[in-house]
Design a protein around this motif. Structure first.
Motif, PDB file in Angstrom:
ATOM      1  N   THR A  58     -20.909  30.933  14.004  1.00  0.00           N
ATOM      2  CA  THR A  58     -19.737  31.772  14.287  1.00  0.00           C
ATOM      3  C   THR A  58     -19.392  32.724  13.143  1.00  0.00           C
ATOM      4  OG1 THR A  58     -18.262  30.039  13.453  1.00  0.00           O
ATOM      5  CG2 THR A  58     -18.743  30.043  15.824  1.00  0.00           C
ATOM      6  N   MET A  59     -20.125  32.633  12.033  1.00  0.00           N
ATOM      7  CA  MET A  59     -19.849  33.500  10.884  1.00  0.00           C
ATOM      8  C   MET A  59     -20.109  34.962  11.254  1.00  0.00           C
ATOM      9  SD  MET A  59     -21.623  33.304   7.110  1.00  0.00           S
ATOM     10  CE  MET A  59     -21.067  31.639   6.839  1.00  0.00           C
ATOM     11  N   PRO A  60     -19.172  35.848  10.929  1.00  0.00           N
ATOM     12  CA  PRO A  60     -19.386  37.270  11.226  1.00  0.00           C
ATOM     13  C   PRO A  60     -20.610  37.810  10.481  1.00  0.00           C
ATOM     14  CG  PRO A  60     -17.116  36.855  10.547  1.00  0.00           C
ATOM     15  CD  PRO A  60     -17.873  35.601  10.317  1.00  0.00           C
ATOM     16  N   LYS A  61     -21.308  38.751  11.113  1.00  0.00           N
ATOM     17  CA  LYS A  61     -22.503  39.347  10.503  1.00  0.00           C
ATOM     18  C   LYS A  61     -22.179  39.965   9.155  1.00  0.00           C
ATOM     19  CE  LYS A  61     -26.289  42.581  11.381  1.00  0.00           C
ATOM     20  NZ  LYS A  61     -26.507  42.791  10.004  1.00  0.00           N
ATOM     21  N   GLN A  62     -21.002  40.538   9.027  1.00  0.00           N
ATOM     22  CA  GLN A  62     -20.598  41.164   7.766  1.00  0.00           C
ATOM     23  C   GLN A  62     -20.562  40.130   6.627  1.00  0.00           C
ATOM     24  OE1 GLN A  62     -16.707  42.907   7.844  1.00  0.00           O
ATOM     25  NE2 GLN A  62     -16.943  43.854   5.832  1.00  0.00           N
ATOM     26  N   ASP A  75     -24.076  39.316   5.604  1.00  0.00           N
ATOM     27  CA  ASP A  75     -24.583  40.440   4.810  1.00  0.00           C
ATOM     28  C   ASP A  75     -24.024  40.417   3.390  1.00  0.00           C
ATOM     29  OD1 ASP A  75     -26.111  41.288   6.933  1.00  0.00           O
ATOM     30  OD2 ASP A  75     -24.657  42.793   7.605  1.00  0.00           O
ATOM     31  N   GLN A  76     -22.768  39.997   3.229  1.00  0.00           N
ATOM     32  CA  GLN A  76     -22.180  39.900   1.891  1.00  0.00           C
ATOM     33  C   GLN A  76     -22.884  38.826   1.064  1.00  0.00           C
ATOM     34  OE1 GLN A  76     -18.048  39.192   2.772  1.00  0.00           O
ATOM     35  NE2 GLN A  76     -17.504  41.363   2.607  1.00  0.00           N
ATOM     36  N   PHE A  77     -23.194  37.685   1.679  1.00  0.00           N
ATOM     37  CA  PHE A  77     -23.929  36.627   0.980  1.00  0.00           C
ATOM     38  C   PHE A  77     -25.307  37.135   0.561  1.00  0.00           C
ATOM     39  CE2 PHE A  77     -21.040  33.535   3.147  1.00  0.00           C
ATOM     40  CZ  PHE A  77     -20.552  32.944   1.998  1.00  0.00           C
ATOM     41  N   LYS A  78     -25.978  37.831   1.477  1.00  0.00           N
ATOM     42  CA  LYS A  78     -27.302  38.355   1.167  1.00  0.00           C
ATOM     43  C   LYS A  78     -27.234  39.389   0.041  1.00  0.00           C
ATOM     44  CE  LYS A  78     -29.814  39.544   4.746  1.00  0.00           C
ATOM     45  NZ  LYS A  78     -30.238  39.995   6.081  1.00  0.00           N
ATOM     46  N   ALA A  79     -26.240  40.252   0.073  1.00  0.00           N
ATOM     47  CA  ALA A  79     -26.083  41.267  -0.973  1.00  0.00           C
ATOM     48  C   ALA A  79     -25.807  40.627  -2.330  1.00  0.00           C
ATOM     49  CB  ALA A  79     -24.968  42.235  -0.605  1.00  0.00           C
ATOM     50  N   SER A  80     -25.022  39.568  -2.336  1.00  0.00           N
ATOM     51  CA  SER A  80     -24.716  38.864  -3.574  1.00  0.00           C
ATOM     52  C   SER A  80     -25.978  38.229  -4.161  1.00  0.00           C
ATOM     53  CB  SER A  80     -23.661  37.795  -3.310  1.00  0.00           C
ATOM     54  OG  SER A  80     -23.439  37.025  -4.455  1.00  0.00           O
ATOM     55  N   LEU A  81     -26.765  37.597  -3.322  1.00  0.00           N
ATOM     56  CA  LEU A  81     -28.007  36.991  -3.775  1.00  0.00           C
ATOM     57  C   LEU A  81     -28.986  38.054  -4.261  1.00  0.00           C
ATOM     58  CD1 LEU A  81     -29.711  34.490  -4.209  1.00  0.00           C
ATOM     59  CD2 LEU A  81     -30.341  34.571  -1.793  1.00  0.00           C
ATOM     60  N   SER A 112     -35.038  40.742   5.220  1.00  0.00           N
ATOM     61  CA  SER A 112     -35.472  40.562   6.608  1.00  0.00           C
ATOM     62  C   SER A 112     -34.911  39.302   7.258  1.00  0.00           C
ATOM     63  CB  SER A 112     -37.005  40.535   6.661  1.00  0.00           C
ATOM     64  OG  SER A 112     -37.490  39.371   6.032  1.00  0.00           O
ATOM     65  N   VAL A 113     -34.178  38.481   6.518  1.00  0.00           N
ATOM     66  CA  VAL A 113     -33.636  37.235   7.058  1.00  0.00           C
ATOM     67  C   VAL A 113     -32.506  37.524   8.041  1.00  0.00           C
ATOM     68  CG1 VAL A 113     -32.357  35.141   6.447  1.00  0.00           C
ATOM     69  CG2 VAL A 113     -34.294  35.866   5.059  1.00  0.00           C
ATOM     70  N   THR A 114     -32.552  36.837   9.173  1.00  0.00           N
ATOM     71  CA  THR A 114     -31.511  36.989  10.198  1.00  0.00           C
ATOM     72  C   THR A 114     -30.757  35.668  10.366  1.00  0.00           C
ATOM     73  OG1 THR A 114     -32.958  36.283  11.989  1.00  0.00           O
ATOM     74  CG2 THR A 114     -32.952  38.652  11.455  1.00  0.00           C
ATOM     75  N   ARG A 115     -29.676  35.722  11.107  1.00  0.00           N
ATOM     76  CA  ARG A 115     -28.906  34.506  11.411  1.00  0.00           C
ATOM     77  C   ARG A 115     -29.806  33.482  12.122  1.00  0.00           C
ATOM     78  NH1 ARG A 115     -23.401  34.147  12.498  1.00  0.00           N
ATOM     79  NH2 ARG A 115     -23.388  36.384  12.825  1.00  0.00           N
ATOM     80  N   GLU A 116     -30.653  33.964  13.014  1.00  0.00           N
ATOM     81  CA  GLU A 116     -31.552  33.075  13.741  1.00  0.00           C
ATOM     82  C   GLU A 116     -32.520  32.374  12.779  1.00  0.00           C
ATOM     83  OE1 GLU A 116     -30.862  36.281  14.744  1.00  0.00           O
ATOM     84  OE2 GLU A 116     -29.446  35.537  16.256  1.00  0.00           O
ATOM     85  N   ASP A 117     -32.994  33.102  11.764  1.00  0.00           N
ATOM     86  CA  ASP A 117     -33.876  32.495  10.759  1.00  0.00           C
ATOM     87  C   ASP A 117     -33.143  31.390   9.998  1.00  0.00           C
ATOM     88  OD1 ASP A 117     -35.935  34.290  11.387  1.00  0.00           O
ATOM     89  OD2 ASP A 117     -35.262  35.739   9.882  1.00  0.00           O
ATOM     90  N   ILE A 118     -31.899  31.659   9.630  1.00  0.00           N
ATOM     91  CA  ILE A 118     -31.097  30.674   8.905  1.00  0.00           C
ATOM     92  C   ILE A 118     -30.877  29.440   9.768  1.00  0.00           C
ATOM     93  CG2 ILE A 118     -28.847  30.222   7.853  1.00  0.00           C
ATOM     94  CD1 ILE A 118     -28.752  33.260   7.182  1.00  0.00           C
ATOM     95  N   LEU A 119     -30.535  29.642  11.031  1.00  0.00           N
ATOM     96  CA  LEU A 119     -30.294  28.510  11.932  1.00  0.00           C
ATOM     97  C   LEU A 119     -31.569  27.712  12.188  1.00  0.00           C
ATOM     98  CD1 LEU A 119     -27.809  30.126  14.444  1.00  0.00           C
ATOM     99  CD2 LEU A 119     -27.342  28.222  12.886  1.00  0.00           C
TER     100      LEU A 119
END
Length: 129
Positions: A13-17, A20-26, A67-74
């Motif tokens: 349920t986490m918003p895509k934004q 994206d913020q987590f990915k940008a931080s990493l 290239s990581v997506t929510r589906e990849d994380i799940l």
């Protein structure tokens, strides 16, 4: 167990934004410039110590991260954290040397257990992601 399943719901349920913020931080942490000569030495000697000899690992990880997506994380979460057939756990039990204390009952584990008497045996059994 309930926390692990609840965390999966949070990822779903986490918003895509926010993802994206987590990915940008990493990404920012991976591409951070060396602030000192010591930082630069660590950046180069760490892979040498691990016998990797790939000094561009951080830029390669950033490319993969983008290239990581929510589906990849799940998919990763379901396979490595939730699925009892493929996940790994490490449980550490400390036993008191003070025998005068009252003993506490512990429920029997509902999963297969391996007991390691030394670290070398444990290291031999560990599998990296």
């Amino acid at each position: 167990e309930s926390f692990l399943h609840g965390f999966k719901d949070m990822i779903q349920t986490m918003p895509k934004q926010e993802i994206d913020q987590f990915k940008a931080s990493l990404e920012s942490a991976l591409l951070r410039k060396d602030l000192s000569l010591m930082d630069r030495g660590v950046r180069f000697w760490d892979p040498i110590g691990k016998q990797l000899y790939n000094f561009q690992w951080n830029t390669e990880r950033v490319k993969a991260l983008r290239s990581v997506t929510r589906e990849d994380i799940l998919k990763f979460y379901n396979e490595k954290v939730l699925d009892p057939e493929t996940r790994r756990r490490l449980s550490v039990w400390l036993v008191s040397n003070n025998e005068e204390k009252e003993k506490i009952g512990v429920e029997k584990a509902s999963f297969a257990q391996d007991v390691f008497e030394d670290l070398d045996t444990l290291r031999g059994k560990m599998v990296s992601f």
